[in-house]
Scaffold this motif. Sequence first.
Motif, PDB file in Angstrom:
ATOM      1  N   UNK A  28      44.591  34.880  22.150  1.00  0.00           N
ATOM      2  CA  UNK A  28      42.924  34.170  22.566  1.00  0.00           C
ATOM      3  C   UNK A  28      42.370  35.082  23.201  1.00  0.00           C
ATOM      4  N   UNK A  29      41.167  35.432  22.307  1.00  0.00           N
ATOM      5  CA  UNK A  29      40.544  36.915  23.010  1.00  0.00           C
ATOM      6  C   UNK A  29      40.083  36.215  25.085  1.00  0.00           C
ATOM      7  N   UNK A  30      40.037  36.824  25.905  1.00  0.00           N
ATOM      8  CA  UNK A  30      39.565  35.779  26.684  1.00  0.00           C
ATOM      9  C   UNK A  30      39.004  36.976  27.747  1.00  0.00           C
ATOM     10  N   UNK A  31      38.012  36.481  28.075  1.00  0.00           N
ATOM     11  CA  UNK A  31      36.859  37.316  28.988  1.00  0.00           C
ATOM     12  C   UNK A  31      37.093  36.951  30.668  1.00  0.00           C
ATOM     13  N   UNK A  32      36.659  37.154  31.608  1.00  0.00           N
ATOM     14  CA  UNK A  32      37.343  36.511  33.063  1.00  0.00           C
ATOM     15  C   UNK A  32      36.397  37.222  33.982  1.00  0.00           C
ATOM     16  N   UNK A  33      35.227  36.471  34.239  1.00  0.00           N
ATOM     17  CA  UNK A  33      34.372  36.946  35.385  1.00  0.00           C
ATOM     18  C   UNK A  33      34.511  36.166  37.030  1.00  0.00           C
ATOM     19  N   UNK A  34      34.458  36.516  38.095  1.00  0.00           N
ATOM     20  CA  UNK A  34      34.879  36.046  39.288  1.00  0.00           C
ATOM     21  C   UNK A  34      33.359  37.447  40.103  1.00  0.00           C
ATOM     22  N   UNK A  35      33.395  36.131  41.204  1.00  0.00           N
ATOM     23  CA  UNK A  35      32.264  36.194  41.864  1.00  0.00           C
ATOM     24  C   UNK A  35      32.318  36.952  42.619  1.00  0.00           C
ATOM     25  N   UNK A  36      33.735  37.627  43.233  1.00  0.00           N
ATOM     26  CA  UNK A  36      33.145  38.231  44.466  1.00  0.00           C
ATOM     27  C   UNK A  36      33.001  39.619  43.354  1.00  0.00           C
ATOM     28  N   UNK A  37      32.674  40.265  44.296  1.00  0.00           N
ATOM     29  CA  UNK A  37      32.589  42.116  44.342  1.00  0.00           C
ATOM     30  C   UNK A  37      33.699  42.908  44.790  1.00  0.00           C
ATOM     31  N   UNK A  38      34.536  41.997  45.410  1.00  0.00           N
ATOM     32  CA  UNK A  38      36.001  42.871  46.239  1.00  0.00           C
ATOM     33  C   UNK A  38      36.625  41.154  46.174  1.00  0.00           C
ATOM     34  N   UNK A  39      37.436  41.972  45.473  1.00  0.00           N
ATOM     35  CA  UNK A  39      38.650  41.197  44.605  1.00  0.00           C
ATOM     36  C   UNK A  39      40.139  41.201  45.816  1.00  0.00           C
ATOM     37  N   UNK A  40      39.677  40.605  46.984  1.00  0.00           N
ATOM     38  CA  UNK A  40      40.224  40.094  47.939  1.00  0.00           C
ATOM     39  C   UNK A  40      40.664  39.052  48.320  1.00  0.00           C
ATOM     40  N   UNK A  41      42.104  38.779  48.405  1.00  0.00           N
ATOM     41  CA  UNK A  41      42.513  37.177  49.079  1.00  0.00           C
ATOM     42  C   UNK A  41      42.718  36.276  50.069  1.00  0.00           C
ATOM     43  N   UNK A  42      41.854  35.249  49.841  1.00  0.00           N
ATOM     44  CA  UNK A  42      42.397  34.943  51.260  1.00  0.00           C
ATOM     45  C   UNK A  42      43.877  34.195  51.827  1.00  0.00           C
ATOM     46  N   UNK A  43      43.761  33.842  53.165  1.00  0.00           N
ATOM     47  CA  UNK A  43      45.388  34.150  53.046  1.00  0.00           C
ATOM     48  C   UNK A  43      46.747  34.105  53.443  1.00  0.00           C
ATOM     49  N   UNK A  44      47.953  33.599  53.634  1.00  0.00           N
ATOM     50  CA  UNK A  44      48.463  33.890  54.384  1.00  0.00           C
ATOM     51  C   UNK A  44      49.751  34.585  53.625  1.00  0.00           C
ATOM     52  N   UNK A  45      50.203  33.355  52.732  1.00  0.00           N
ATOM     53  CA  UNK A  45      51.742  32.977  52.127  1.00  0.00           C
ATOM     54  C   UNK A  45      51.278  32.114  50.681  1.00  0.00           C
ATOM     55  N   UNK A  46      52.020  31.819  50.324  1.00  0.00           N
ATOM     56  CA  UNK A  46      51.923  30.273  49.696  1.00  0.00           C
ATOM     57  C   UNK A  46      53.274  30.162  48.938  1.00  0.00           C
ATOM     58  N   UNK A  47      53.551  28.770  48.602  1.00  0.00           N
ATOM     59  CA  UNK A  47      55.266  28.124  48.470  1.00  0.00           C
ATOM     60  C   UNK A  47      55.251  27.722  47.218  1.00  0.00           C
ATOM     61  N   UNK A  48      55.838  28.552  45.734  1.00  0.00           N
ATOM     62  CA  UNK A  48      56.113  27.941  44.518  1.00  0.00           C
ATOM     63  C   UNK A  48      57.492  27.772  44.807  1.00  0.00           C
ATOM     64  N   UNK A  49      57.077  25.457  44.550  1.00  0.00           N
ATOM     65  CA  UNK A  49      58.188  24.590  43.984  1.00  0.00           C
ATOM     66  C   UNK A  49      58.659  24.825  42.600  1.00  0.00           C
TER      67      UNK A  49
END
Length: 374
Positions: A28-49
């Motif tokens: 499937x053709x995908x267009x993705x838009x993101x409001x941030x101008x700098x694709x920064x990531x907030x937070x520390x870590x994440x659990x993948x259960x």
Amino acid sequence: MNAVKKVLIVGGGIGGLCAAIALRRQDIEVDLVELKTQWTVYGVGIIQQSNVVREMAKLGVLDGYLDAAYAFEDVTINTTAGEQLARIPGQRLAGPDYPANVGISRLALHQVLSETTIALGASIRLGLSVETLEQMGEGVDVLFTDGSRGHFDLVVGADGLYSHLRGLLFGEQYLPRFTGQAVWRYNFPRAAGIDHLATFQGPAGNAGLVPLGQDQMYLFMTSHEPANPRVEPATLASRMRQRLSGFTGLIGELREQITDSERVVYKPLEVVFVSEPWYRGRVVLIGDAVHATTPHLGQGAGMAIEDAVVLGEELAGGGSVEQQLERFMARRYERCKFISESSVLAGDKEMAHDSSFDRISLVRRMLEVTAEPI
């Protein structure tokens, strides 16, 4: 042949990127838009259960970040002093070659997901979002915030807790609610005994240690913040130490090492749950846009990832778009509702200092539910 050939995804977080990967896997053709101008990531870590590891394997991205993550099997529940109350074994739901659980930095996860999305040919535009939508029979006309326009067979809103698309679909009917708690996080060198997710509970609150790599782990804790105060950045370290004052053992030792306020990640906990179909016509919402919950069960991002995988499967499953989205809802609604309500309940019981609350049974039940095939 897919009824949906071109999709717009609004939001470039975990849910949006996983949706882009799932849809591109279906050609499937995908267009993705993101409001941030700098694709920064907030937070520390994440659990993948376990359930998330299974879905990430389906997306074909798990192998790409295992080297940057820390694989582990079990979860322990301990007192605030570190006395073990229960050890809950993990399940290798993705198969015997994959771990039961994974701890990973949010930055590493973002890099794997974004690089995969780009490699699969999705179009990504930063600093852009949707201004308005107009549904036109077999598609959706979109006016973007830069004045440009586009036409899509389907629009997927993965734009988070403060979702603009949720407002376009439902108005102000569903707004985020502050729960009365906040979460604090801080990175440390990994302690030798922290080779699994270790949680610590008691009258002083709830905390946990999550391994992120051979040399790194993070500490999280939840605290009762009834007035939802604005915390001065320079005081974050001292305030986090204060919130951990009731813990002894390893948590107590680590508490005294929390000295750099710039390394403290503090977040008030807000929730929202849309209690009706998450779509209108050819616009559907996923992830935090419709079921943002608290971190007490470690399943917030997991539910967004599951949403993405299921949406990709259903859009490839035949029938009309209406039928596809109905099937998506049938597979997702009750599962997400259980996680959302159970997670909020755990926080409510913490704030009430309810000694009769059986967290161990709740965690076991959560693992049973999420182990079931979607």
